[in-house]
Design an enzyme around this catalytic site. Sequence first.
Site, mmCIF file in Angstrom:
data_model
loop_
_atom_site.group_PDB
_atom_site.id
_atom_site.type_symbol
_atom_site.label_atom_id
_atom_site.label_comp_id
_atom_site.label_asym_id
_atom_site.label_seq_id
_atom_site.Cartn_x
_atom_site.Cartn_y
_atom_site.Cartn_z
ATOM 1 N N GLY A 173 51.073 -63.125 -35.036
ATOM 2 C CA GLY A 173 50.175 -62.027 -34.661
ATOM 3 C C GLY A 173 50.996 -60.913 -34.066
ATOM 4 O O GLY A 173 50.851 -60.570 -32.894
ATOM 5 N N LYS A 179 43.161 -63.182 -14.244
ATOM 6 C CA LYS A 179 43.267 -62.061 -15.194
ATOM 7 C C LYS A 179 41.903 -61.790 -15.841
ATOM 8 O O LYS A 179 41.523 -60.638 -16.055
ATOM 9 C CB LYS A 179 44.338 -62.367 -16.253
ATOM 10 C CG LYS A 179 44.610 -61.177 -17.146
ATOM 11 C CD LYS A 179 46.060 -60.986 -17.473
ATOM 12 C CE LYS A 179 46.299 -59.596 -18.032
ATOM 13 N NZ LYS A 179 46.655 -59.573 -19.445
HETATM 14 N N1 LIG Z 1 48.568 -55.012 -25.848
HETATM 15 C C1 LIG Z 1 48.731 -55.324 -24.575
HETATM 16 O O1 LIG Z 1 49.233 -54.509 -23.786
HETATM 17 C C2 LIG Z 1 48.337 -56.700 -24.075
HETATM 18 C C3 LIG Z 1 48.731 -57.051 -22.773
HETATM 19 C C4 LIG Z 1 48.383 -58.307 -22.306
HETATM 20 C C5 LIG Z 1 47.681 -59.187 -23.096
HETATM 21 N N2 LIG Z 1 47.292 -58.797 -24.336
HETATM 22 C C6 LIG Z 1 46.532 -59.765 -25.123
HETATM 23 O O2 LIG Z 1 47.350 -60.205 -26.207
HETATM 24 C C7 LIG Z 1 46.540 -60.457 -27.369
HETATM 25 C C8 LIG Z 1 47.016 -59.568 -28.487
HETATM 26 O O3 LIG Z 1 46.782 -58.212 -28.099
HETATM 27 P P1 LIG Z 1 47.389 -56.983 -28.879
HETATM 28 O O4 LIG Z 1 47.035 -55.785 -28.102
HETATM 29 O O5 LIG Z 1 48.802 -57.242 -29.231
HETATM 30 O O6 LIG Z 1 46.501 -57.041 -30.211
HETATM 31 P P2 LIG Z 1 46.842 -56.446 -31.656
HETATM 32 O O7 LIG Z 1 47.662 -55.207 -31.530
HETATM 33 O O8 LIG Z 1 45.552 -56.395 -32.380
HETATM 34 O O9 LIG Z 1 47.816 -57.559 -32.288
HETATM 35 C C9 LIG Z 1 47.394 -58.699 -32.955
HETATM 36 C C10 LIG Z 1 47.931 -58.592 -34.368
HETATM 37 O O10 LIG Z 1 47.748 -59.838 -35.033
HETATM 38 C C11 LIG Z 1 47.253 -59.540 -36.336
HETATM 39 N N3 LIG Z 1 46.587 -60.732 -36.860
HETATM 40 C C12 LIG Z 1 45.416 -61.299 -36.477
HETATM 41 N N4 LIG Z 1 45.154 -62.407 -37.194
HETATM 42 C C13 LIG Z 1 46.182 -62.534 -38.058
HETATM 43 C C14 LIG Z 1 46.482 -63.469 -39.082
HETATM 44 N N5 LIG Z 1 45.668 -64.508 -39.349
HETATM 45 N N6 LIG Z 1 47.610 -63.301 -39.789
HETATM 46 C C15 LIG Z 1 48.443 -62.259 -39.535
HETATM 47 N N7 LIG Z 1 48.224 -61.335 -38.575
HETATM 48 C C16 LIG Z 1 47.100 -61.486 -37.853
HETATM 49 C C17 LIG Z 1 46.331 -58.378 -36.121
HETATM 50 O O11 LIG Z 1 45.996 -57.712 -37.314
HETATM 51 P P3 LIG Z 1 44.554 -56.966 -37.450
HETATM 52 O O12 LIG Z 1 44.512 -55.929 -36.381
HETATM 53 O O13 LIG Z 1 44.596 -56.428 -38.822
HETATM 54 O O14 LIG Z 1 43.513 -58.027 -37.256
HETATM 55 C C18 LIG Z 1 47.192 -57.526 -35.197
HETATM 56 O O15 LIG Z 1 48.126 -56.780 -35.918
HETATM 57 C C19 LIG Z 1 45.102 -60.185 -26.921
HETATM 58 O O16 LIG Z 1 44.498 -61.354 -26.471
HETATM 59 C C20 LIG Z 1 45.277 -59.198 -25.774
HETATM 60 O O17 LIG Z 1 44.171 -59.206 -24.877
HETATM 61 C C21 LIG Z 1 47.613 -57.582 -24.854
#
Ligand SMILES: NC(=O)c1ccc[n+]([C@@H]2O[C@H](COP(=O)([O-])OP(=O)(O)OC[C@H]3O[C@@H](n4cnc5c(N)ncnc54)[C@H](OP(=O)(O)O)[C@@H]3O)[C@@H](O)[C@H]2O)c1
Length: 297
Positions: free
Chosen positions: A7, A183
């Site tokens: 992901g 959190k």
């Molecule tokens: N970003 C931050 O600053 C942050 C900080 C702390 C915690 N988090 C947590 O970390 C997690 C991820 O957050 P994020 O912001 O990184 O989300 P994100 O940018 O949406 O990253 C997740 C990625 O995984 C991809 N994905 C989902 N299912 C998949 C699959 N089966 N095969 C291949 N790729 C797949 C998504 O694609 P699609 O978008 O096309 O579905 C997306 O590109 C969440 O739980 C969030 O709350 C994030």
Amino acid sequence: MNIVIFGSGAIGSLFGALLSNNNNVVLYGRKSHIDIINKEGLEINGKTFFHKKIPAFCNIKEIKMDIDLLILSVKSYDTDISLNLIKNIIDSETTLLTIQNGLDNIDKIRKIFNHKQILGGVTTQGSIFVKPGLISHTGFGETILGELDGTISDRLKKIVKIFNNSGIITKYSNDINKEIWIKTIINSSINPLTTIFKCKNEYLLKNPILSNIVKLVCNESVRIANAEGFDFNYDDILNKTKKVINYTCDNYSSMLQSYEKYKKTEIKSINGKLIEIGKKQNTDTILNELLVLLIES
Ligand SMILES: NC(=O)c1ccc[n+]([C@@H]2O[C@H](COP(=O)([O-])OP(=O)(O)OC[C@H]3O[C@@H](n4cnc5c(N)ncnc54)[C@H](OP(=O)(O)O)[C@@H]3O)[C@@H](O)[C@H]2O)c1
């Protein structure tokens, strides 16, 4: 260490880039992002500057290495479907670490994998998926990792060390479940309120009405947690919430960003889980219910 980031979006790509400095990292994600990484490299700007090629795949069958650590970094609503793919590439020796937000990820992982394989994690690092190939590192934060049974195992210490050596400030906890709850309570007010009012995080403290709503939601979420058996102090958690808002004052929350792109949000794994647990414990959940209704309407 051989590491797969499952992901590779905002946070997964950031962790993958940093860890790739001293580990064998493979990114797994969506085709549009992976194609650019393979062609031009992964670019990170903001608090971190990074631009290089990392092995990256969008077909799970192409991942051939023995995986020591798999970091699950999909949104919580994609956890189940991801686990079904992960089953095909890891074995009982692989450690599976979740750094996702929400209260339901570990339960979902435990249904499929032995609890001894799983590490829980939370991170306050901030990153944004700008466009395929480009991630913005918006804020340095702390990452906390822990074994589900609270032991400070050798593998936990080793992974914490690897993270720190890669520039991801990390410590270990003997109660990772408690960290995930803290959190979640913090997110239970910040994420939906910034989404409903379409505002930067700082506005939640600048606007006196919103600042009161933050307090009320925080209070309800703390009561739910305590009914479930925790012993959180409302003032402590409210102070932590205010600290996060101040530290991330210029940010637009991830829930707001998803909402504005007409994508799904993690509301069910945050406020939705709090409601489910609150109802089970016969405690008031009305504010969390209202937030879910407003986000989902
Ligand atoms: N970003 C931050 O600053 C942050 C900080 C702390 C915690 N988090 C947590 O970390 C997690 C991820 O957050 P994020 O912001 O990184 O989300 P994100 O940018 O949406 O990253 C997740 C990625 O995984 C991809 N994905 C989902 N299912 C998949 C699959 N089966 N095969 C291949 N790729 C797949 C998504 O694609 P699609 O978008 O096309 O579905 C997306 O590109 C969440 O739980 C969030 O709350 C994030």
